[in-house]
Design a protein around this motif. Structure first.
Motif, PDB file in Angstrom:
ATOM      1  N   GLY A  83       0.783  -1.241   0.000  1.00  0.00           N
ATOM      2  CA  GLY A  83       0.000   0.000   0.000  1.00  0.00           C
ATOM      3  C   GLY A  83       0.804   1.274   0.000  1.00  0.00           C
ATOM      4  O   GLY A  83       0.235   2.368   0.095  1.00  0.00           O
ATOM      5  N   ALA A 123      -3.915   0.179  -4.097  1.00  0.00           N
ATOM      6  CA  ALA A 123      -2.515   0.421  -3.714  1.00  0.00           C
ATOM      7  C   ALA A 123      -1.855   1.425  -4.658  1.00  0.00           C
ATOM      8  O   ALA A 123      -0.981   2.194  -4.237  1.00  0.00           O
ATOM      9  CB  ALA A 123      -1.736  -0.881  -3.698  1.00  0.00           C
ATOM     10  N   THR A 126      -3.073   4.797  -3.207  1.00  0.00           N
ATOM     11  CA  THR A 126      -2.505   5.143  -1.888  1.00  0.00           C
ATOM     12  C   THR A 126      -1.003   5.420  -2.009  1.00  0.00           C
ATOM     13  O   THR A 126      -0.460   6.288  -1.318  1.00  0.00           O
ATOM     14  CB  THR A 126      -2.759   4.044  -0.828  1.00  0.00           C
TER      15      THR A 126
END
Ligand SMILES: Cc1cc2nc3c(=O)[nH]c(=O)nc-3n(C[C@H](O)[C@H](O)[C@H](O)COP(=O)(O)O)c2cc1C
Length: 195
Positions: A83, A123, A126
């Protein structure tokens, strides 16, 4: 005088899609006339962890920091690992602490084009956001466009980016970095500071 870009990123995985996207983007930036100093995953992997004894006076690290000092703009491509930004990309950025006492510290005033890859959108996004936060901390200017890439399917066909929309985004990212870098180079202070 030519604009200089620092480009870093990729993963040590064979055929790293992050590395290939960075190569493609750096080649496009060079085709626009920029000089690109590129540091790939193999380079990043040889950097000792910042602040460990082996990092002191490390010649490759010094070369990296020197290129960062001279850069007018930056391109960073990181995979989303759990992430967020991969350790090797972050470790390289940690070396910019060496510039903390420079007249122009860290990435001060420089545009930074950010690319994040992951096997899913969550991911990728982020990680892109984490990269923006890091660049803000380094006093850089993330470009308005950042590119989040879901690389769960092959990105390239015959050496070219298969999705024209992604290719267009990466070109746009390059133009934003180069245009801002040229603008920053020619910038005059608007007003003298009061004495
Ligand atoms: C240690 C590790 C952690 C990862 N974590 C995530 C993750 O949290 N979410 C995700 O979508 N992909 C994850 N991945 C997949 C990577 O994002 C993917 O391998 C990478 O973006 C592809 O880059 P590459 O081809 O350049 O290696 C992870 C991969 C590794 C090796």
């Amino acid at each position: 005088m030519e604009l200089r870009l620092l480009a870093l990123g990729g993963t040590p995985a064979p055929g790293s899609s992050t590395g290939k996207v960075l190569d493609w983007t750096a080649r496009f930036a060079a085709s626009l006339g920029a000089r690109v100093d590129q540091f790939d995953a193999d380079f990043l992997a040889q950097l000792p962890l910042y602040q460990t004894p082996a990092a002191t006076g490390h010649s490759a690290a010094q070369r990296f920091v020197d290129c960062a000092r001279q850069a007018d703009g930056v391109l960073i491509a990181s995979p989303g690992w759990h992430g967020s930004v991969s350790g090797s990309v972050k470790n390289a950025l940690d070396y910019l602490e060496e510039t903390a006492r420079d007249e122009r510290p860290y990435l001060d005033g420089r545009p930074v084009g950010l690319i994040a890859t992951a096997y899913g959108w969550q991911a990728a996004v982020t990680t892109l956001n984490a990269m923006r936060t890091i660049v803000h901390a380094l006093r850089g200017w993330p470009t308005p466009l950042g590119v989040a890439i879901n690389c769960s399917q092959p990105l390239f066909a015959g050496g070219e980016i298969a999705d024209p929309a992604l290719a267009a985004q990466l070109k746009h990212l390059c133009r934003q970095v180069i245009d801002f870098a040229a603008l920053a180079r020619s910038r005059q202070p608007l007003a003298e500071e009061p004495k």
